[in-house]
Design an enzyme around this catalytic site. Structure first.
Site, short mmCIF file in Angstrom:
data_model
loop_
_atom_site.label_atom_id
_atom_site.label_comp_id
_atom_site.label_asym_id
_atom_site.label_seq_id
_atom_site.Cartn_x
_atom_site.Cartn_y
_atom_site.Cartn_z
N LYS A 83 0.84 -1.20 0.00
CA LYS A 83 0.00 0.00 0.00
C LYS A 83 0.88 1.25 0.00
CE LYS A 83 -1.70 -1.43 3.84
NZ LYS A 83 -2.44 -1.67 5.10
N THR A 89 -7.28 9.80 8.63
CA THR A 89 -6.98 8.52 7.97
C THR A 89 -6.85 7.39 8.98
OG1 THR A 89 -4.64 9.14 8.06
CG2 THR A 89 -5.80 9.56 5.98
N GLY A 94 -7.50 4.16 10.57
CA GLY A 94 -8.22 2.94 10.19
C GLY A 94 -8.28 2.65 8.70
N THR A 95 -7.52 3.40 7.90
CA THR A 95 -7.55 3.15 6.44
C THR A 95 -7.09 1.73 6.11
OG1 THR A 95 -5.38 4.19 6.29
CG2 THR A 95 -7.27 5.53 5.63
N GLY A 96 -6.02 1.30 6.78
CA GLY A 96 -5.44 -0.02 6.47
C GLY A 96 -6.42 -1.14 6.83
N CYS A 97 -7.06 -1.03 7.99
CA CYS A 97 -8.03 -2.05 8.43
C CYS A 97 -9.19 -2.10 7.45
CB CYS A 97 -8.56 -1.72 9.82
SG CYS A 97 -7.29 -1.50 11.07
N1 LIG Z 1 -4.09 10.49 2.07
C1 LIG Z 1 -4.56 9.48 1.35
N2 LIG Z 1 -5.24 9.69 0.21
C2 LIG Z 1 -5.71 8.67 -0.53
N3 LIG Z 1 -5.53 7.37 -0.20
C3 LIG Z 1 -4.86 7.09 0.94
C4 LIG Z 1 -4.32 8.12 1.77
N4 LIG Z 1 -3.72 7.53 2.84
C5 LIG Z 1 -3.87 6.21 2.68
N5 LIG Z 1 -4.53 5.92 1.53
C6 LIG Z 1 -4.95 4.60 1.04
O1 LIG Z 1 -5.52 3.91 2.14
C7 LIG Z 1 -5.18 2.53 2.10
C8 LIG Z 1 -4.41 2.18 3.36
O2 LIG Z 1 -3.06 2.58 3.15
P1 LIG Z 1 -2.00 2.93 4.26
O3 LIG Z 1 -0.66 2.82 3.59
O4 LIG Z 1 -2.38 4.22 4.91
O5 LIG Z 1 -2.23 1.75 5.27
P2 LIG Z 1 -1.88 1.60 6.78
O6 LIG Z 1 -0.70 2.42 7.14
O7 LIG Z 1 -1.81 0.14 7.03
O8 LIG Z 1 -3.14 2.17 7.52
P3 LIG Z 1 -3.37 2.27 9.12
O9 LIG Z 1 -2.91 3.64 9.50
O10 LIG Z 1 -4.83 2.08 9.26
O11 LIG Z 1 -2.56 1.20 9.76
C9 LIG Z 1 -4.41 2.35 0.80
O12 LIG Z 1 -5.32 1.99 -0.22
C10 LIG Z 1 -3.80 3.73 0.56
O13 LIG Z 1 -3.49 3.94 -0.80
C1 LIG Z 2 -6.98 -2.28 17.28
C2 LIG Z 2 -6.23 -1.64 16.17
N1 LIG Z 2 -5.91 -2.38 15.08
C3 LIG Z 2 -5.24 -1.82 14.05
C4 LIG Z 2 -4.86 -0.50 14.08
C5 LIG Z 2 -4.07 0.11 12.93
O1 LIG Z 2 -4.71 1.14 12.35
C6 LIG Z 2 -5.22 0.26 15.23
N2 LIG Z 2 -4.88 1.58 15.36
N3 LIG Z 2 -5.90 -0.34 16.25
#
Ligand SMILES: Nc1ncnc2c1ncn2[C@@H]1O[C@H](COP(=O)(O)OP(=O)(O)OP(=O)(O)O)[C@@H](O)[C@H]1O
Ligand SMILES: Cc1ncc(CO)c(N)n1
Length: 270
Positions: A178, A211, A213-216
Site C-alpha cells: 500500500k 486517515t 483505520g484506512t489499512g483495516c
Molecule cells: N491520504 C490518502 N489519500 C488517498 N488514499 C490514501 C491516503 N492515505 C492512505 N490511503 C490509502 O488507504 C489505504 C491504506 O493505506 P495505508 O498505507 O495508509 O495503510 P496503513 O498504514 O496500514 O493504515 P493504518 O494507518 O490504518 O494502519 C491504501 O489503499 C492507501 O493507498
Molecule cells: C486495534 C487496532 N488495530 C489496528 C490498528 C491500525 O490502524 C489500530 N490503530 N488499532
C-alpha cells in the site's frame, strides 16, 4: 427474502474503543459490503483519535475458544487478521485456520499504530512470516511493514517489486504493497503482486489527517469481496474504491487523526 446464503466473513483483530480501526472498522466495512460479519478479538485497546492509551492482549486460549465457537457453527467464506500482538496469538490463529481448513485469508500485518504504539511485538514478526503467511491468499503491508517483512529498504518501484518477491517467498499467493506512506504527492498507489501479476491501483491522494483505520478498512473490504467469491484482482479494486470514498468524505469527529467514513462508498455507488 431469506439471507441463508449470505457470505459470512470473519475478522480476527484488536478492538479500537474509538471505533475507527480494528474490529470496529472491519465489521462496519463488512456490513456496508453486504456480508455477515463475525469477530474474534485478540486484544482490547483503549484508543481514540489522539492515540493508543492502553493495550490489553487476551490469553491465546480466549482467542482459540472464539475461533472454535465460530468454526463449529458458522463457517466463514473468507477471513482477515489485523492486530495479533504476540507470537503465541499468531500460532493459535494459524493452528485454528489449519484445523478448520479456512481459505481466502487476508493478513493485514498490523505493526505500529499511527501515533507510534506497538501493536505487534518484535518477536512476533518471524511467527507471522513462517506460520501465517503460508496460509494466506493476500497480505496487505504498508511501506514500513513491507520493509520489515522483506528486510529491504524501499525507495523505488523496483525496490517494491523486490520486497514483494521476498514476501511471496513465504508462501502467500498475493501481496498488496500500500502506498499511503509513499512520497507521491498527487496519488496514493497500491500495487498487487502475484506469481504472474503486477497490477497498480492509483487514486488521488487526499490532503487530510482523517486517515485512522484506512489499512483495516482496506483489508476488510478485500476480505468481504473474497467472501462473495470475487477474484483477488477485483476484490482489491473494490477495496481501493471503498477506502478512497471513506477518506474523501471524512466524518470530522475527534480532535486527532479522525476516522474514515464507512458510509461513503455506499452513498457514492447509489
Ligand atoms: N491520504 C490518502 N489519500 C488517498 N488514499 C490514501 C491516503 N492515505 C492512505 N490511503 C490509502 O488507504 C489505504 C491504506 O493505506 P495505508 O498505507 O495508509 O495503510 P496503513 O498504514 O496500514 O493504515 P493504518 O494507518 O490504518 O494502519 C491504501 O489503499 C492507501 O493507498
Ligand atoms: C486495534 C487496532 N488495530 C489496528 C490498528 C491500525 O490502524 C489500530 N490503530 N488499532
Amino acid at each position: 427474502m431469506g439471507y441463508g446464503n449470505v457470505a459470512k466473513v470473519l475478522t480476527i483483530a484488536g478492538s479500537d474503543s474509538g471505533g475507527g480501526a480494528g474490529i470496529q472498522a472491519d465489521l462496519k466495512t463488512f456490513q456496508e459490503l453486504g456480508v455477515y460479519g463475525m469477530s474474534a478479538i485478540t486484544a482490547v485497546t483503549a484508543q481514540n483519535t489522539t492515540g493508543v492509551h492502553g493495550v490489553y492482549p487476551l490469553p491465546p486460549e480466549a482467542v482459540a475458544q472464539q475461533l472454535r465457537a465460530i468454526g463449529d457453527d458458522l463457517e466463514p467464506q473468507a477471513l482477515k487478521t489485523g492486530m495479533l500482538f504476540s507470537s503465541d496469538i499468531i500460532e493459535t490463529v494459524a493452528a485454528q485456520v489449519r484445523a478448520y481448513g479456512w481459505r481466502r485469508l487476508v493478513v493485514d500485518p498490523v505493526m505500529i499504530a499511527k501515533g507510534g504504539a506497538s501493536l505487534l511485538r518484535e518477536e512476533a514478526v518471524a511467527a507471522l512470516c513462517r506460520s501465517l503467511l503460508p496460509l494466506a491468499e493476500v497480505v496487505t503491508p504498508n511501506l514500513p511493514e513491507a520493509e520489515t517483512l522483506s528486510g529491504l529498504t524501499i525507495r523505488t518501484y523496483a525496490d517494491r517489486l523486490e520486497a514483494a518477491e521476498r514476501i511471496l517467498a513465504y508462501g502467500v499467493k498475493y501481496v498488496v504493497i500500500k502506498g499511503g506512506h509513499g512520497e507521491e504527492l498527487d496519488t496514493s498507489v497500491d500495487v498487487l503482486y502475484g506469481a504472474d501479476t503486477v497490477v497498480e491501483y492509483a487514486a488521488p491522494r487526499v490532503a487530510t489527517k482523517q486517515t485512522h483505520g484506512t489499512g483495516c478498512t482496506f483489508a476488510a473490504a478485500i476480505a468481504a469481496e473474497l467472501g462473495k467469491g470475487a477474484s483477488v484482482r477485483d476484490a482489491v479494486s473494490v477495496a481501493k474504491s471503498f477506502v478512497q470514498a471513506a477518506i474523501e468524505h471524512p466524518l470530522g469527529i475527534g480532535s486527532g487523526h479522525g476516522p474514515t467514513n464507512h458510509w461513503a462508498y455506499r452513498e457514492s455507488v447509489r
